[in-house]
Structure formats: C-alpha cells, structure tokens
Enzyme design. Structure first.
Site, mmCIF file in Angstrom:
data_model
loop_
_atom_site.group_PDB
_atom_site.id
_atom_site.type_symbol
_atom_site.label_atom_id
_atom_site.label_comp_id
_atom_site.label_asym_id
_atom_site.label_seq_id
_atom_site.Cartn_x
_atom_site.Cartn_y
_atom_site.Cartn_z
ATOM 1 N N CYS A 39 -46.325 -81.935 -32.741
ATOM 2 C CA CYS A 39 -45.285 -80.941 -32.527
ATOM 3 C C CYS A 39 -45.188 -80.676 -31.025
ATOM 4 C CB CYS A 39 -45.602 -79.645 -33.258
ATOM 5 S SG CYS A 39 -45.762 -79.815 -35.058
ATOM 6 N N ARG B 276 -40.935 -79.100 -34.483
ATOM 7 C CA ARG B 276 -41.963 -79.190 -35.511
ATOM 8 C C ARG B 276 -41.917 -80.504 -36.270
ATOM 9 N NH1 ARG B 276 -42.480 -76.539 -41.145
ATOM 10 N NH2 ARG B 276 -44.730 -76.471 -41.463
ATOM 11 N N SER C 273 -43.242 -81.387 -39.660
ATOM 12 C CA SER C 273 -43.692 -80.566 -40.797
ATOM 13 C C SER C 273 -44.777 -81.276 -41.582
ATOM 14 C CB SER C 273 -42.500 -80.257 -41.706
ATOM 15 O OG SER C 273 -41.481 -79.591 -40.989
ATOM 16 N N ILE C 274 -45.931 -80.614 -41.701
ATOM 17 C CA ILE C 274 -47.060 -81.163 -42.457
ATOM 18 C C ILE C 274 -47.545 -80.158 -43.494
ATOM 19 C CG2 ILE C 274 -49.435 -82.031 -42.300
ATOM 20 C CD1 ILE C 274 -48.745 -83.067 -39.509
ATOM 21 N N ILE C 275 -47.810 -78.918 -43.052
ATOM 22 C CA ILE C 275 -48.266 -77.861 -43.962
ATOM 23 C C ILE C 275 -47.115 -76.897 -44.203
ATOM 24 C CG2 ILE C 275 -49.925 -75.987 -44.275
ATOM 25 C CD1 ILE C 275 -51.802 -77.461 -42.394
ATOM 26 N N ASN D 278 -48.706 -75.730 -31.664
ATOM 27 C CA ASN D 278 -48.843 -77.157 -31.910
ATOM 28 C C ASN D 278 -50.292 -77.419 -32.289
ATOM 29 O OD1 ASN D 278 -48.859 -79.980 -31.848
ATOM 30 N ND2 ASN D 278 -49.034 -80.062 -29.612
#
Length: 211
Positions: free
Chosen positions: A2, A46, A48-50, A71
């Site tokens: 990020c 961002r 996006s992962i979580i 980040n």
C-alpha cells in the site's frame, strides 16, 4: 503493498493531496482515500488484503478526532483487538488499521511498542493538532519525510514530497553519494536528496505546535 502520503500545514489544498496520492497508485490499485481537516491532509492507496470491503482509508475513530493512513500488517492485531474490546472500545471494521487507532486512544504513543509486524503509518490527533509518524523495527515498510517553512510532508516514496512541498529543492546530497560509491548503499536517515530523510527503523516522528 500500500502507500501513504500526507501534509501537516496551516492550510492544506485537497487537490494537492489528491495529486500526491495518484502518484503512488501503483502501490495500491484497489482503493484510494483522502482526508483533509484543519491543519492536515492524508492520502492512502490500498492493496486490499484484510477486510476487503470495510478497510477504506484514511480511517478514524468514532468521533473523527483521530485519523490514520497506514501501510503494513500488524500480526498480533487479533490479540490487541480483544484487549481493547475488554477496555470498552467498539470496532466497526475487521482491519488491523482500526486496532492502531483504538490502541492510540488507550495507550497513546506506547501503542507502537505493542505492535508486532511491518508497518509505516501516520496518525493525526485533531484535538492536540499532533502528527505521529511511525516505522516498524526492521524498516520493512518505507517512509520518507521533509520539512519546509514549518510544513511537514511524508510519503511512502520520495516523488510525492515534491508535489506536497512545491518549494522543496531537488538538491543532491553529496554525503549520500559518497556513501553510495564507497559502501554500496545510502544509510538512514539520508537519501539522495539533501532535504529529504528516511524515518529510521523503530522510530517515531512527532510534529506539533510548529516543532
């Protein structure tokens, strides 16, 4: 990956924050966000992962007095979240980002010592007009900053700093070049530019009341 950008200044031009944020689009193609308040502008790109849908940044506490652009990944966020919930904090997302916000409300600057992971973030305390920058212990996530006439800019990369601080000169840091050509790298906090610095590993930068 990020990316974050921001500017602490008496007056902040939203379009300037937007341009700086667009410059790091490659770091976070999934989402973009801007927050501009009295004395501060924050931007985020961002990956996006979580919490793919609920993790929009910049993110604030319930009353909008604490804002963060972030980040990284906090590996012990579930444990910290459970502790904060026992203290009475209420979460509206499943992100590790929000854990830092509530952790700051509960523990102040000491929240950074509780984080286990890789991170670089900027946290704005609107009540105190106070900017907190933090970087993880191994400096895995990048964070650069510069100051010009009492204004403080930061970013995940160097290039946006010249947009955030138009008066910043692109002056070569000859000391850095000496290190680069003799040892093969530029040591922290130096960069290739004379007036731009890297925040060292495991360090905080606090800017408030013009200092």
């Amino acid at each position: 990956m990020c990316g974050i950008v921001g500017l602490m200044a008496p007056e902040v031009d939203r379009s300037m924050i937007e341009r700086a944020t667009d410059m790091i689009q490659h770091r976070g193609p999934d989402d973009a966000g801007i927050y501009v308040g009295a004395g501060i502008g924050l931007g985020a790109r961002r990956l996006s992962i979580i919490d793919l849908t609920g993790g929009h940044q910049p993110l604030s506490n319930e009353d909008g007095t604490v804002w963060i652009t972030y980040n990284g990944e906090v590996f012990n966020a579930p444990e910290l979240r459970a502790e904060l919930e026992r203290c009475g904090h209420r979460f509206r997302t499943h992100t590790d980002t929000e854990t830092i916000v509530h952790g700051y409300e509960e523990w102040g600057d000491e929240v950074v010592t509780r984080l286990r992971g890789m991170f670089a973030f900027a946290l704005w305390d609107a009540r105190r007009e106070r900017l907190l920058l933090a970087r993880d212990r191994l400096a895995i996530k990048p964070l650069y900053y510069a100051e010009d006439r009492g204004r403080v800019a930061f970013a995940s990369e160097i290039r946006p700093l010249f947009t955030l601080l138009p008066g910043l000169t692109r002056q070569v840091n000859h000391e850095s070049l000496t290190h680069l050509f003799t040892t093969g790298y530029i040591p922290t906090p130096l960069t290739s530019f004379a007036h731009i610095h890297k925040l060292p590993a495991a360090h905080l930068l606090i800017a408030e009341k013009g200092q």
